[in-house]
Write a protein that holds these residues in place. Structure first.
Motif: not given
Length: 124
Positions: A70-71, A74-81
């Motif tokens: 998943q990490y 994704t490129t979304d920083t909030s999702t990565q956090e």
């Protein structure tokens, strides 16, 4: 009756009082079949415990693999956090697991994989 007339009294009836011989023969009739069923059941208990522990460890490996996928997807920083905090949850679960010493190498391997996924997350 035919058996009695052919071979006489059984060992228990010859050597024990009647009430004790009767009780002993009845107990043998009940407990020998139970023992025949109980021995294989008791032999399977260690295998079931091993399977249960390995399943718990493999479940954490699966969660870790899904988290890493998943990490990386994704490129979304909030999702990565959120995924970075999820790895903390997985690590806490692993640290709380109580396993026998025979599974220590698998736990240490899992901890190494957690460390590797963290490194991947910091590089990406």
């Amino acid at each position: 009756a035919a058996r009695y007339y052919k071979s006489g009294k059984s060992f228990f009836y010859r050597s024990l009082p009647f009430w004790l011989a009767s009780l002993t023969s009845r107990l043998l009739v009940v407990f020998l079949p139970m023992l025949a069923l109980l021995i294989p059941t008791l032999r399977s208990v260690p295998a079931l415990l091993r399977w249960h522990t390995q399943t718990r460890i493999y479940r954490r490996h699966r969660e870790l693999l899904q988290l890493e996928q998943q990490y990386l997807g994704t490129t979304d920083t909030s999702t990565q956090e959120l995924l970075r905090t999820a790895i903390d949850v997985i690590e806490a679960r692993v640290n709380q697991m109580q396993v026998r010493a025979i599974f220590a190498h698998q736990i240490y391997g899992l901890r190494g994989h957690i460390k590797h996924v963290r490194q991947v997350m910091t590089k990406a």
